[in-house]
Design an enzyme around this catalytic site. Structure first.
Site, PDB file in Angstrom:
ATOM      1  CE1 TYR A  98     -14.422  33.752 -35.257  1.00 39.59           C
ATOM      2  CE2 TYR A  98     -14.183  35.853 -36.403  1.00 39.59           C
ATOM      3  CZ  TYR A  98     -14.560  34.519 -36.399  1.00 39.59           C
ATOM      4  OH  TYR A  98     -15.072  33.948 -37.536  1.00 39.59           O
ATOM      5  CD  GLU A 140     -14.961  34.731 -40.679  1.00 38.74           C
ATOM      6  OE1 GLU A 140     -14.754  35.767 -40.002  1.00 38.74           O
ATOM      7  OE2 GLU A 140     -15.360  33.661 -40.182  1.00 38.74           O
ATOM      8  NE  ARG A 206     -34.400  33.844 -40.278  1.00 37.57           N
ATOM      9  CZ  ARG A 206     -34.272  34.663 -39.233  1.00 37.57           C
ATOM     10  NH1 ARG A 206     -33.245  35.503 -39.174  1.00 37.57           N
ATOM     11  NH2 ARG A 206     -35.172  34.645 -38.256  1.00 37.57           N
ATOM     12  N   GLY A 276     -37.555  20.036 -51.884  1.00 36.53           N
ATOM     13  CA  GLY A 276     -38.208  21.272 -51.481  1.00 36.53           C
ATOM     14  C   GLY A 276     -37.521  22.496 -52.043  1.00 36.53           C
ATOM     15  CB  THR A 280     -32.954  27.970 -54.746  1.00 38.38           C
ATOM     16  OG1 THR A 280     -32.459  27.524 -53.481  1.00 38.38           O
ATOM     17  CG2 THR A 280     -34.434  28.283 -54.621  1.00 38.38           C
TER      18      THR A 280
END
Length: 403
Positions: A98, A140, A206, A276, A280
């Site tokens: 950061y 996080e 990804r 589409g 999932t």
């Protein structure tokens, strides 16, 4: 909370900063990658940088965060931050990164706005950035602690236990630990990151939703091969690589599960709407409901190009049939010459939520292209659903706040 002095400055400068955010984020990324080219090669999504969607998403998030600070000073915009924090955790982002971002982002603000950035203006926007950054760092850190790993230590080697061609452009991959131990637990709706080495030596990552319920000794992801508008030249670097090269017995670098599209406990009626490859996370949710909440009312909506291109079509129908209070509503752009088209729950054209009757207190979960989700959300609001009851997942940069 912003200091009183900074809040006044941010409120007065927000219009000009927001107008210039596109130029600011373009300059920010360009300069950061000039200094640290390995970040573009091995961390950031090169496709999203090339098409500008990552810059647009960053601009939207900064503008939304700053607007929230000055308009709702007693609230922290966790809805804006939670999705970003989960994406960062799935990439293994750590707090030290950061500082690098701050240096280049605030320098880009100064360069684009020029003399308008006085020392007081610079200090105010520095305060905005670190309020956002420190909130993300804390989120996080909690995600890493909940996963029982050190900050950033999210990567695992997973073996492909099986591959199945689902449609002409989608394939599913079953992933298991090479040591035979059970896979880590997750919540239906979460995703993992997959990192591969491409022919030019770059490592690109990804995210793919887990498309089966927790409680198995393996995970499953379903990958659509992304193509360009003309349908011939592949655009998706990682999806194309997986389709071409990933086979049973191979290993992949895969992150632990993260994501904030979480199926809640309770008995509230559910609407699961997808289009589409957005199907999932819905599959994981439905399989979980079959085991844990079979009596829950569930309305399932899915839109696709055609039955032929509907990944996991038969699996979706079978899961809905196992839920006694579930209904399935399918829309296909093209139903020509396909036996599935004759089923009473199949419609031709675009999905139309207005035709459905939704129980009160319905919770909606949307996943699919941004345009699909925006239309569905508008229809749900017209139905009277509370905006807080509508949740969504975006595959790729979150452009919702930018539209």
């Amino acid at each position: 909370m912003l200091s009183t002095q900074s809040a006044q400055i941010v409120r007065s400068t927000l219009p000009v900063v927001a107008t210039s955010l596109g130029d600011i984020t373009e300059l920010f990324y360009r300069r950061m990658f000039e200094e640290r080219p390995e970040l573009l090669r091995d961390l950031f999504n090169r496709a999203n940088q090339a098409n500008g969607s990552q810059r647009e998403a960053l601009a939207g998030a900064v503008a939304a965060f700053a607007t929230s600070l000055v308009e709702r000073p007693d609230e922290r915009p966790d809805a804006v931050l939670g999705r970003i924090a989960n994406k960062h955790a799935s990439l293994g982002i750590t707090a030290d990164q950061y500082t690098l971002v701050a240096r280049h982002l605030l320098a880009a603000v100064a360069d684009v706005l020029g003399d308008a950035v006085t020392p007081a203006v610079a200090a105010a926007w520095d305060e905005v950035y670190w309020l956002m950054a420190n909130a993300l760092i804390a989120m996080e850190a909690r995600l890493y602690a909940e996963a029982h790993v050190d900050d950033g230590a999210v990567w695992r080697t997973m073996e492909i236990a099986g591959r199945r061609e689902e449609t002409p452009d989608t394939a599913s991959f079953v992933l298991r630990r090479p040591d035979g131990l059970p896979t880590e637990p997750f919540v239906p709706g979460q995703y993992v990151s997959v990192r591969v080495e491409l022919p030019d030596g770059a490592h690109q990552t990804r995210q793919y939703s887990l498309s089966t319920a927790p409680g198995r000794d393996a995970w499953r992801i379903t990958v659509k091969r992304e193509r360009s508008a003309d349908g011939r030249v592949p655009e998706g670097e990682v999806s194309s690589w997986l389709h071409a090269h990933a086979r049973a017995g191979d290993t992949l670098e895969v992150s632990l599960p993260f994501g904030d599209l979480l199926l809640p406990d309770g008995d509230a009626p559910l609407l699961l709407a997808s289009a589409g490859i957005g199907i999932t996370p819905v599959l994981a949710m439905l399989e979980h409901l079959v085991v844990d909440s079979p009596d829950r009312t569930v309305i399932v909506v899915h839109a696709d190009r055609s039955p032929t291109y509907h990944a996991h079509r038969l699996e979706l129908s079978a899961l809905v049939e196992r839920l006694p209070h579930a209904s399935l509503h399918l829309w296909y752009e093209d139903t020509t010459d396909h036996p599935a088209s004759a089923a009473p729950h199949v419609n031709e054209g675009w999905a139309d939520i207005t035709r459905l009757t939704l129980p009160k207190e319905t919770l909606a979960f949307l996943c699919g292209p941004l345009s699909f989700m925006q239309i569905v959300r508008a229809d749900l609001l017209a139905h009277g659903l509370n905006p807080a009851a509508i949740h969504y997942e975006v595959f790729g940069p979150d452009l919702w706040l930018s539209t």
